[in-house]
Design a protein around this motif. Sequence first.
Motif, PDB file in Angstrom:
ATOM      1  N   VAL A 449       0.851  -1.193   0.000  1.00 37.60           N
ATOM      2  CA  VAL A 449       0.000   0.000   0.000  1.00 37.60           C
ATOM      3  C   VAL A 449       0.888   1.245   0.000  1.00 37.60           C
ATOM      4  O   VAL A 449       1.796   1.374   0.827  1.00 37.60           O
ATOM      5  CB  VAL A 449      -0.940   0.023   1.228  1.00 37.60           C
ATOM      6  CG1 VAL A 449      -1.732   1.324   1.285  1.00 37.60           C
ATOM      7  CG2 VAL A 449      -1.890  -1.164   1.174  1.00 37.60           C
ATOM      8  N   ILE A 450       0.607   2.131  -0.956  1.00 34.58           N
ATOM      9  CA  ILE A 450       1.318   3.408  -1.095  1.00 34.58           C
ATOM     10  C   ILE A 450       0.329   4.531  -0.819  1.00 34.58           C
ATOM     11  O   ILE A 450      -0.667   4.668  -1.540  1.00 34.58           O
ATOM     12  CB  ILE A 450       1.940   3.572  -2.494  1.00 34.58           C
ATOM     13  CG1 ILE A 450       2.861   2.393  -2.814  1.00 34.58           C
ATOM     14  CG2 ILE A 450       2.675   4.898  -2.595  1.00 34.58           C
ATOM     15  CD1 ILE A 450       4.047   2.266  -1.911  1.00 34.58           C
ATOM     16  N   ALA A 451       0.580   5.314   0.233  1.00 34.44           N
ATOM     17  CA  ALA A 451      -0.326   6.419   0.548  1.00 34.44           C
ATOM     18  C   ALA A 451      -0.125   7.565  -0.458  1.00 34.44           C
ATOM     19  O   ALA A 451       0.987   7.825  -0.919  1.00 34.44           O
ATOM     20  CB  ALA A 451      -0.062   6.935   1.966  1.00 34.44           C
ATOM     21  N   ARG A 452      -1.222   8.220  -0.794  1.00 42.20           N
ATOM     22  CA  ARG A 452      -1.135   9.370  -1.693  1.00 42.20           C
ATOM     23  C   ARG A 452      -0.559  10.577  -0.943  1.00 42.20           C
ATOM     24  O   ARG A 452      -0.976  10.876   0.169  1.00 42.20           O
ATOM     25  CB  ARG A 452      -2.510   9.707  -2.254  1.00 42.20           C
ATOM     26  CG  ARG A 452      -3.053   8.615  -3.169  1.00 42.20           C
ATOM     27  CD  ARG A 452      -4.227   9.111  -3.980  1.00 42.20           C
ATOM     28  NE  ARG A 452      -4.678   8.093  -4.903  1.00 42.20           N
ATOM     29  CZ  ARG A 452      -4.108   7.864  -6.098  1.00 42.20           C
ATOM     30  NH1 ARG A 452      -3.094   8.600  -6.489  1.00 42.20           N
ATOM     31  NH2 ARG A 452      -4.563   6.918  -6.901  1.00 42.20           N
ATOM     32  N   ALA A 453       0.384  11.257  -1.565  1.00 40.13           N
ATOM     33  CA  ALA A 453       1.034  12.399  -0.935  1.00 40.13           C
ATOM     34  C   ALA A 453       0.104  13.602  -0.956  1.00 40.13           C
ATOM     35  O   ALA A 453      -0.654  13.791  -1.889  1.00 40.13           O
ATOM     36  CB  ALA A 453       2.323  12.729  -1.653  1.00 40.13           C
TER      37      ALA A 453
END
Length: 453
Positions: A449-453
């Motif tokens: 999972v990559i959080a949105r900046a």
Amino acid sequence: MTLHRRLLLFGAVLPAALIALALFLIGLVLDHLLLESVDRGLTLQAASESVSLFDRPGQDAHLHFGDSALVADLQRLHHQGALYGPDGARLLAYPADTVAPERLTAADVARAPALQTRVLASGERIRELSLAIDSPRGEPHALWLAVSLASNDAALAAYARAAALIGAAVTLLLLLLQIAHARGLVQRVQRLHVHMQRLRDGDFSTLPPADPGTDVIASLRDAIADATDKLRTASELQHRLVADAAHELRTPLTAMRMEIDVTLRRERSPEQLVDALARVRTEVDRLGELASKLLAMASLRRSEWERVPLDAVASVRDAITSHRLVAERRAISLHLHAPEAAPIRANPGPLRQAVDNLLANAIKFAPVGSAVDLTVRDGETALEILVEDRGPGVPLEHRETIFAPFRRLQRGVDGAGLGLAIVREVAEAHGGRAWVSERPGGGACFHLVIARA
């Protein structure tokens, strides 16, 4: 200057000095107000006397002190007066023992009341008023009035004593309170200072002492405690990583040395030497792979995470293309389930490395002739990449430990045991996380999972 002295200076000494200054200024204002009151009385008296000095038959000059119904009050307040003729000689005076000047001409004084303070030989202060007045016949006269300031001085002396007593009491109270407060504050800060000294020396074994307060120092203590706990965890992980790395490096080195020692014990044919060198080359490759993984992990931890716009689906497609040949050797098909594009701001190199590690891991454990599915889910707050295989899966008790460096479920499997650790580093650096779950129907499902900046 120590903290204790600074607290006493700014918490007790300076406020006490300001209180003393304020009391002194109040005394000056009080003296001014009392003097103004005296001046108003003298001015009113002068106005009264000036219009009635020559009101008797024959226009003879006279003072009204003795005729006043308040003569007792005038005597008590030491009121005095004198009238001077055109030649400056004193014509009238009240009382008889007045301290009025012996001579005073109209030319020596102004037409408007002139006020001044004079100190007598006895030390008593008096307030004087002088005024030039013309008689009905046009003769210039001088009027002199005075009142003692003894009552004013007595009031100011009483104020000074009361102010000094109150100031001393307040100063003492402030000093006692500030000493107690400063002692407690210094002790709390000193405990944190001692703890920070231990941290500087590399001792992360204990947390700072508990602080019962609710102020910023207590918040600071909690923050230091949290930082100490994280430092202790990081130190333990670092020591464990070094120990595990040393162990992993020792294994291929030991194998290489044994192979070389055995080869050197007796003569070998060219074919045997080639076989021995091939085995040594295999161990060298293991060392190279391990060193590359360690360097990659170190670079992830110290690099600056500059995010740039990219298409996550395109990155996953590139990873599939890179691993397709390895998958085809084992008759494993790779399937992508994703939208046309999934734009996100991320660090492209580490993201691609994480996807490569997950895909290589899935191909390694997938049964021959099975499939590996890659799914990209584009959400509002995060982007999720799933890699699913049909292999043996990950037991529940190992689903967390396999993300630690050098942890493997099966011994003898190729790899340095750092791939999944790098995946978690990449996820956390992007504000996300990585974990594994059971795939419906069997196998493992890895989540990135990559959080949105």
